[in-house]
Write a protein that holds these residues in place. Sequence first.
Motif, short mmCIF file in Angstrom:
data_model
loop_
_atom_site.label_atom_id
_atom_site.label_comp_id
_atom_site.label_asym_id
_atom_site.label_seq_id
_atom_site.Cartn_x
_atom_site.Cartn_y
_atom_site.Cartn_z
N ASP A 213 0.80 -1.16 0.12
CA ASP A 213 -0.07 -0.12 0.04
C ASP A 213 1.00 1.37 0.06
OD1 ASP A 213 -2.37 -1.60 0.27
OD2 ASP A 213 -2.24 -1.52 2.69
N THR A 214 0.09 2.27 -0.63
CA THR A 214 1.04 3.71 -0.19
C THR A 214 0.12 4.54 0.19
OG1 THR A 214 -0.01 4.20 -2.67
CG2 THR A 214 2.12 3.32 -2.46
N GLU A 215 0.57 5.73 0.98
CA GLU A 215 0.03 6.59 1.65
C GLU A 215 0.38 8.08 1.31
OE1 GLU A 215 -0.49 7.79 6.10
OE2 GLU A 215 -1.21 5.72 5.83
N THR A 235 -1.76 10.33 -6.90
CA THR A 235 -1.60 8.81 -6.74
C THR A 235 -0.32 8.46 -7.64
OG1 THR A 235 -3.08 8.14 -8.58
CG2 THR A 235 -4.08 8.73 -6.69
N ARG A 255 -9.75 5.27 1.68
CA ARG A 255 -8.95 4.17 0.80
C ARG A 255 -9.37 4.50 -0.74
NH1 ARG A 255 -9.49 -2.47 1.39
NH2 ARG A 255 -11.72 -1.65 0.69
N GLY A 260 -2.73 1.24 -5.38
CA GLY A 260 -1.41 1.17 -4.51
C GLY A 260 -0.36 0.51 -5.57
N ASP A 270 -3.39 -0.94 -2.02
CA ASP A 270 -4.63 0.22 -2.07
C ASP A 270 -3.77 1.48 -1.48
OD1 ASP A 270 -6.57 -1.72 -2.39
OD2 ASP A 270 -6.66 -1.92 -0.15
N HIS A 271 -4.37 2.52 -2.07
CA HIS A 271 -3.72 4.01 -1.73
C HIS A 271 -4.54 4.76 -0.61
CE1 HIS A 271 -1.79 7.56 -2.15
NE2 HIS A 271 -2.53 8.36 -2.96
#
Length: 307
Positions: A213-215, A235, A255, A260, A270-271
């Motif tokens: 995942d990325t944030e 993103t 989310r 991601g 997911d991002h």
Amino acid sequence: MAVKFQDYYEILGVQRSATDAEIKKVYRKLARKYHPDFNPGNKQSEDKFKQLQEAYDVLSDPEKRARYDELGANYKNGAEFTPPPNWQGVDFNEMFNRGGGAGGARHGGPMGGGGGFSDFFETLFGGGGGFGRAAPAEAEAELELPLEEMHRGTTRRLSVRIGNTQKSIEVRIPPGARDESKIRVRGGGLNGGDLFVRLKLESNPLFTVKGDDTETEVAISPWEAALGTSVEVPTLDGKAEIKIPAGIASGQKLRLKGQGLNTRGGARGDHFVKMKVVLPKTLTAEEKKLFEELAKISQFNPRNGTS
């Protein structure tokens, strides 16, 4: 004729009960450390490397190791040694022809560096020995990449020093690579051995990575948090507009499913978009008046849970 006893276990720093895998692991580590290509002009390293080669040649070959172990554990490294009565050395040339000769032809072992076997070896196993041409050896390098290239995959040309030679090597990074993962380049190491390229992730001002995942963090005003709004966020695929629901709190996350990082299996993580409610540092007279009016009429108290 007496010769100097070679304690092959002591030379490699392993127990007599060490497994083949343990011996191989230790040998590879020490061989890289003392290899002449990494220690040019260092006679001490060259001699140590030859000792390691000889020790590994014996201990990695089941037949040679069994014959060597028949001598027992009472001999000390460097002590005067004369073969026991009725000792019959193995025909080295015969072993070589069967594929178990010097240089580890049967088991893909020692990296060659020139020079022959010791008198002790030849006393035990017969003459005619000698290390052949340099055998393949592994090498390592490091490559720093931005997150986007690890995510999508790329091809980079890497300039690395392998022994005394500077080489330019093409490295293909598949989609879904991760920080600290290794890419194997066949034939890119010493003498045609493999090169292992360790990937390092460059710091990224927009994204943090947590597994697949990325944030990212987005700043919103108090009234946007209270009333809800739509904002544009970054993103890995570019900008995306998200709807922020009314009443969202600072630190809360939204989310974006499947936006991601790529994974090796073809899926995606997911991002997450983390909210950061930011207050104005200064207020106009009108803004201050509105906040004062809100304070009078609002029943909200964050310290007692009243909404």
